[in-house]
Write an enzyme that holds these catalytic residues in place. Sequence first.
Site, PDB file in Angstrom:
ATOM      1  N   GLY A  10      -4.237  31.016   9.686  1.00  0.00           N
ATOM      2  CA  GLY A  10      -3.379  29.691   9.712  1.00  0.00           C
ATOM      3  C   GLY A  10      -2.979  29.587  11.374  1.00  0.00           C
ATOM      4  N   TYR A  11      -2.093  28.514  11.445  1.00  0.00           N
ATOM      5  CA  TYR A  11      -1.704  27.904  12.692  1.00  0.00           C
ATOM      6  C   TYR A  11      -1.147  28.756  13.563  1.00  0.00           C
ATOM      7  CZ  TYR A  11       0.851  24.705  15.736  1.00  0.00           C
ATOM      8  OH  TYR A  11       1.148  24.157  16.866  1.00  0.00           O
ATOM      9  N   ASP A  58      -6.126  36.408  -2.145  1.00  0.00           N
ATOM     10  CA  ASP A  58      -4.895  35.876  -2.263  1.00  0.00           C
ATOM     11  C   ASP A  58      -3.754  37.287  -2.149  1.00  0.00           C
ATOM     12  OD1 ASP A  58      -2.355  35.123  -3.585  1.00  0.00           O
ATOM     13  OD2 ASP A  58      -3.276  33.352  -4.321  1.00  0.00           O
ATOM     14  N   PHE A  80       2.788  35.857   7.800  1.00  0.00           N
ATOM     15  CA  PHE A  80       2.798  34.539   7.732  1.00  0.00           C
ATOM     16  C   PHE A  80       2.512  33.683   6.687  1.00  0.00           C
ATOM     17  CE2 PHE A  80       1.678  35.877  12.155  1.00  0.00           C
ATOM     18  CZ  PHE A  80       2.488  35.036  13.012  1.00  0.00           C
ATOM     19  N   SER A 124      12.453  30.319   9.193  1.00  0.00           N
ATOM     20  CA  SER A 124      12.408  28.739   9.768  1.00  0.00           C
ATOM     21  C   SER A 124      13.974  28.334  10.112  1.00  0.00           C
ATOM     22  CB  SER A 124      11.827  28.003   8.818  1.00  0.00           C
ATOM     23  OG  SER A 124      11.989  26.707   9.150  1.00  0.00           O
ATOM     24  N   TYR A 149      10.915  24.906  -0.547  1.00  0.00           N
ATOM     25  CA  TYR A 149      10.373  25.484   0.446  1.00  0.00           C
ATOM     26  C   TYR A 149      11.447  26.366   1.465  1.00  0.00           C
ATOM     27  CZ  TYR A 149       8.614  26.473   5.310  1.00  0.00           C
ATOM     28  OH  TYR A 149       8.344  27.294   6.390  1.00  0.00           O
ATOM     29  N   LYS A 153      12.506  30.401   2.159  1.00  0.00           N
ATOM     30  CA  LYS A 153      12.874  31.133   3.477  1.00  0.00           C
ATOM     31  C   LYS A 153      14.125  32.089   3.182  1.00  0.00           C
ATOM     32  CE  LYS A 153       8.858  30.445   5.287  1.00  0.00           C
ATOM     33  NZ  LYS A 153       7.904  31.436   5.209  1.00  0.00           N
ATOM     34  N   PHE A 177      11.760  27.410  15.211  1.00  0.00           N
ATOM     35  CA  PHE A 177      12.325  25.854  15.375  1.00  0.00           C
ATOM     36  C   PHE A 177      11.006  25.133  15.262  1.00  0.00           C
ATOM     37  CE2 PHE A 177      16.635  25.452  15.713  1.00  0.00           C
ATOM     38  CZ  PHE A 177      17.186  26.740  15.552  1.00  0.00           C
ATOM     39  N   LEU A 199       5.727  15.702  12.823  1.00  0.00           N
ATOM     40  CA  LEU A 199       5.510  14.563  13.778  1.00  0.00           C
ATOM     41  C   LEU A 199       4.074  14.798  14.677  1.00  0.00           C
ATOM     42  CD1 LEU A 199       6.657  12.268  15.286  1.00  0.00           C
ATOM     43  CD2 LEU A 199       8.133  13.733  16.668  1.00  0.00           C
TER      44      LEU A 199
HETATM   45  P1  NAD Z   1      -0.427  27.819   7.966  1.00  0.00           P
HETATM   46  O1  NAD Z   1      -0.450  27.294   6.489  1.00  0.00           O
HETATM   47  O2  NAD Z   1      -1.462  27.287   8.998  1.00  0.00           O
HETATM   48  O3  NAD Z   1      -0.612  29.386   7.747  1.00  0.00           O
HETATM   49  C1  NAD Z   1      -0.543  30.030   6.528  1.00  0.00           C
HETATM   50  C2  NAD Z   1      -1.615  30.775   6.140  1.00  0.00           C
HETATM   51  O4  NAD Z   1      -1.393  31.561   4.985  1.00  0.00           O
HETATM   52  C3  NAD Z   1      -2.842  30.096   5.880  1.00  0.00           C
HETATM   53  O5  NAD Z   1      -4.088  30.293   6.448  1.00  0.00           O
HETATM   54  C4  NAD Z   1      -3.037  30.154   4.321  1.00  0.00           C
HETATM   55  O6  NAD Z   1      -4.399  30.120   3.979  1.00  0.00           O
HETATM   56  C5  NAD Z   1      -2.476  31.589   4.178  1.00  0.00           C
HETATM   57  N1  NAD Z   1      -2.013  31.963   2.811  1.00  0.00           N
HETATM   58  C6  NAD Z   1      -0.986  31.196   2.010  1.00  0.00           C
HETATM   59  N2  NAD Z   1      -0.689  31.651   0.963  1.00  0.00           N
HETATM   60  C7  NAD Z   1      -1.302  32.855   0.862  1.00  0.00           C
HETATM   61  C8  NAD Z   1      -1.635  33.928   0.018  1.00  0.00           C
HETATM   62  N3  NAD Z   1      -0.836  33.883  -1.250  1.00  0.00           N
HETATM   63  N4  NAD Z   1      -2.354  35.168   0.187  1.00  0.00           N
HETATM   64  C9  NAD Z   1      -3.330  35.104   1.419  1.00  0.00           C
HETATM   65  N5  NAD Z   1      -3.156  34.006   2.453  1.00  0.00           N
HETATM   66  C10 NAD Z   1      -2.427  33.061   2.111  1.00  0.00           C
HETATM   67  O7  NAD Z   1       1.177  27.798   8.497  1.00  0.00           O
HETATM   68  P2  NAD Z   1       1.712  28.230   9.656  1.00  0.00           P
HETATM   69  O8  NAD Z   1       2.343  26.762  10.193  1.00  0.00           O
HETATM   70  O9  NAD Z   1       0.777  28.803  10.657  1.00  0.00           O
HETATM   71  O10 NAD Z   1       3.028  28.982   9.385  1.00  0.00           O
HETATM   72  C11 NAD Z   1       2.969  30.323   9.218  1.00  0.00           C
HETATM   73  C12 NAD Z   1       4.282  30.869   8.692  1.00  0.00           C
HETATM   74  O11 NAD Z   1       5.390  30.315   9.463  1.00  0.00           O
HETATM   75  C13 NAD Z   1       4.537  30.357   7.105  1.00  0.00           C
HETATM   76  O12 NAD Z   1       5.294  31.445   6.402  1.00  0.00           O
HETATM   77  C14 NAD Z   1       5.580  29.237   7.514  1.00  0.00           C
HETATM   78  O13 NAD Z   1       6.523  28.840   6.319  1.00  0.00           O
HETATM   79  C15 NAD Z   1       6.533  29.573   8.698  1.00  0.00           C
HETATM   80  N6  NAD Z   1       6.944  28.429   9.347  1.00  0.00           N
HETATM   81  C16 NAD Z   1       5.883  27.398   9.735  1.00  0.00           C
HETATM   82  C17 NAD Z   1       6.758  26.493  10.666  1.00  0.00           C
HETATM   83  C18 NAD Z   1       5.788  25.304  11.179  1.00  0.00           C
HETATM   84  O14 NAD Z   1       6.205  24.290  11.458  1.00  0.00           O
HETATM   85  N7  NAD Z   1       4.566  25.570  11.244  1.00  0.00           N
HETATM   86  C19 NAD Z   1       8.127  26.411  11.071  1.00  0.00           C
HETATM   87  C20 NAD Z   1       8.755  27.486  10.589  1.00  0.00           C
HETATM   88  C21 NAD Z   1       8.246  28.474   9.919  1.00  0.00           C
HETATM   89  C1  WQD Z   2      10.235  16.041  13.089  1.00  0.00           C
HETATM   90  C2  WQD Z   2      11.057  14.704  13.247  1.00  0.00           C
HETATM   91  C3  WQD Z   2      11.183  13.267  11.298  1.00  0.00           C
HETATM   92  C4  WQD Z   2       6.982  12.617  11.127  1.00  0.00           C
HETATM   93  C5  WQD Z   2       9.609  20.402   9.401  1.00  0.00           C
HETATM   94  C6  WQD Z   2      10.263  21.481   8.286  1.00  0.00           C
HETATM   95  C7  WQD Z   2      11.014  22.590   8.723  1.00  0.00           C
HETATM   96  C8  WQD Z   2      10.002  23.333   9.692  1.00  0.00           C
HETATM   97  C9  WQD Z   2       9.510  22.388  10.460  1.00  0.00           C
HETATM   98  C10 WQD Z   2       8.681  24.950   8.310  1.00  0.00           C
HETATM   99  C11 WQD Z   2      12.100  14.340  12.209  1.00  0.00           C
HETATM  100  C12 WQD Z   2      10.352  12.687  12.635  1.00  0.00           C
HETATM  101  C13 WQD Z   2       8.223  12.942  11.704  1.00  0.00           C
HETATM  102  C14 WQD Z   2       6.613  11.236  11.039  1.00  0.00           C
HETATM  103  C15 WQD Z   2       8.705  10.849  12.387  1.00  0.00           C
HETATM  104  N1  WQD Z   2       8.821  23.900   9.117  1.00  0.00           N
HETATM  105  N2  WQD Z   2       8.942  12.331  12.069  1.00  0.00           N
HETATM  106  N3  WQD Z   2       7.503  10.168  11.674  1.00  0.00           N
HETATM  107  O1  WQD Z   2      11.363  17.736   9.395  1.00  0.00           O
HETATM  108  O2  WQD Z   2      12.168  18.902  11.761  1.00  0.00           O
HETATM  109  O3  WQD Z   2      10.807  20.049  10.031  1.00  0.00           O
HETATM  110  O4  WQD Z   2       8.816  21.363  10.094  1.00  0.00           O
HETATM  111  O5  WQD Z   2       9.534  25.892   8.282  1.00  0.00           O
HETATM  112  O6  WQD Z   2      11.199  23.305   7.656  1.00  0.00           O
HETATM  113  O7  WQD Z   2      11.261  20.587   7.411  1.00  0.00           O
HETATM  114  O8  WQD Z   2       9.706  18.530  11.360  1.00  0.00           O
HETATM  115  O9  WQD Z   2       7.577  17.209  12.440  1.00  0.00           O
HETATM  116  O10 WQD Z   2       8.433  16.829  10.045  1.00  0.00           O
HETATM  117  O11 WQD Z   2       9.789  16.218  11.783  1.00  0.00           O
HETATM  118  O12 WQD Z   2       9.486   9.917  12.746  1.00  0.00           O
HETATM  119  O13 WQD Z   2       5.575  10.817  10.799  1.00  0.00           O
HETATM  120  O14 WQD Z   2       9.995  13.566  13.390  1.00  0.00           O
HETATM  121  O15 WQD Z   2      12.005  12.262  10.668  1.00  0.00           O
HETATM  122  O16 WQD Z   2      13.069  13.657  12.697  1.00  0.00           O
HETATM  123  P1  WQD Z   2      10.898  18.817  10.747  1.00  0.00           P
HETATM  124  P2  WQD Z   2       8.924  17.064  11.534  1.00  0.00           P
END
Ligand code: NAD
Ligand code: WQD
Length: 339
Positions: A10-11, A58, A80, A124, A149, A153, A177, A199
């Site tokens: 993943g990312y 999975d 992750f 998160s 979601y 967490k 963040f 965003l």
């Molecule tokens: P992502 O979706 O890109 O990566 C998650 C990966 O987990 C994916 O590759 C998916 O295929 C895999 N996956 C999901 N469920 C699975 C399962 N049951 N078995 C095996 N693989 C599985 O997400 P990301 O943005 O890389 O986020 C990684 C972690 O960080 C997540 O736990 C997410 O909640 C957390 N997080 C992300 C953000 C964000 O904004 N990207 C912010 C805060 C926290």
């Molecule tokens: C950022 C800002 C929107 C899209 C989310 C999850 C949070 C965490 C991170 C995982 C906000 C504004 C967005 C658009 C916009 N993920 N926006 N137009 O909401 O801070 O957090 O991702 O844990 O749990 O809720 O991130 O990127 O969605 O938004 O104006 O098309 O951009 O309103 O102010 P957010 P976001």
Amino acid sequence: MSILVTGGLGYIGSHTVVELINHNFDVIIVDDLSNSEKFILDNIEEITGKRPIFYPFDLRRKELLQQVFEAHDIEGCINFAASKAVGESMTEPLKYYENNLFSLINVLQEFKERNISNFIFSSSCTVYGQADQMPIDENTPLKEAESSYGKTKQMGEDILKDFSRAYKKRVSLLRYFNPIGAHPTALLGELPAGIPNNLVPYVTQTAAGIREKLSIWGDDYPTEDGTAIRDYIYVVDLAKAHVAALQKLMHSDEETVLDIYNLGTGKGSSVLEVVKAFELANDVAVPYQICPRREGDITVAYANADKAEKELNWKSETSLEEALKTTWEWQKYLKDRNN
Ligand code: NAD
Ligand code: WQD
């Protein structure tokens, strides 16, 4: 000795795998490809010269997970794997509770049964909700999460607190963040499924002409330019924090450790600032319109990340503009790849 990285294609996981390999860890990835693609594994190999062991399944399939633990000498895990679409979690809450919690518990069971410690959990900033004071440090009280979601967490953190205490394990909860950006090679980045909610992917796709216009959700917030403020952290900086957190756990003399760190830049940027920074960094226009606020959004969130700096010797190093440049390069790579 190997590190299990769930969701490692993943990312954030893929960037972290690269950093782990750069630090000479052997990496084993379990990812069911539900939100990622297999070519990421090739790209990890291209960047590092090493191909991690990969199991496509999975994590809820306990018997397959057991086989991975049988086959390898696993010393720690960065977890992750989770479903992460906030909006979908409100219409499909059971999918989120089931996937995010069962897959977590299955890995923890293996840790417990095999006497393994060193567990890192992707948490998160969403666990804080709209905090009463900025910046947000780790002692800021948690509020009820806005989404299912977010609740997964908070529950994940609670499960890990009990796990660490009852079984004497070393655990680190990392509260990210807003992660943004892509790898400097442009070989790794975010792959948003369908229309992006976040965003920066939306801004990027608008600049690329895939989306017509960015909708800015609200310009009537009590902030300087009226748009909401977040703390955008570069994904490679974030990935490096995982290696530091893991090394701290592995080198600890304590049997039981519960670390909690905010991972952010400490600086808030408004939506309009992000749009302008993207335009400036990449010399490209991002058409936008102002729309009503998005339900569930908070006004402002940015981190106090001093604890991570002090205890992990880690801090964010990359500017918003630099991070946004990498996103644009990744977008171009994806376009070339699809042609
Ligand atoms: P992502 O979706 O890109 O990566 C998650 C990966 O987990 C994916 O590759 C998916 O295929 C895999 N996956 C999901 N469920 C699975 C399962 N049951 N078995 C095996 N693989 C599985 O997400 P990301 O943005 O890389 O986020 C990684 C972690 O960080 C997540 O736990 C997410 O909640 C957390 N997080 C992300 C953000 C964000 O904004 N990207 C912010 C805060 C926290
Ligand atoms: C950022 C800002 C929107 C899209 C989310 C999850 C949070 C965490 C991170 C995982 C906000 C504004 C967005 C658009 C916009 N993920 N926006 N137009 O909401 O801070 O957090 O991702 O844990 O749990 O809720 O991130 O990127 O969605 O938004 O104006 O098309 O951009 O309103 O102010 P957010 P976001």
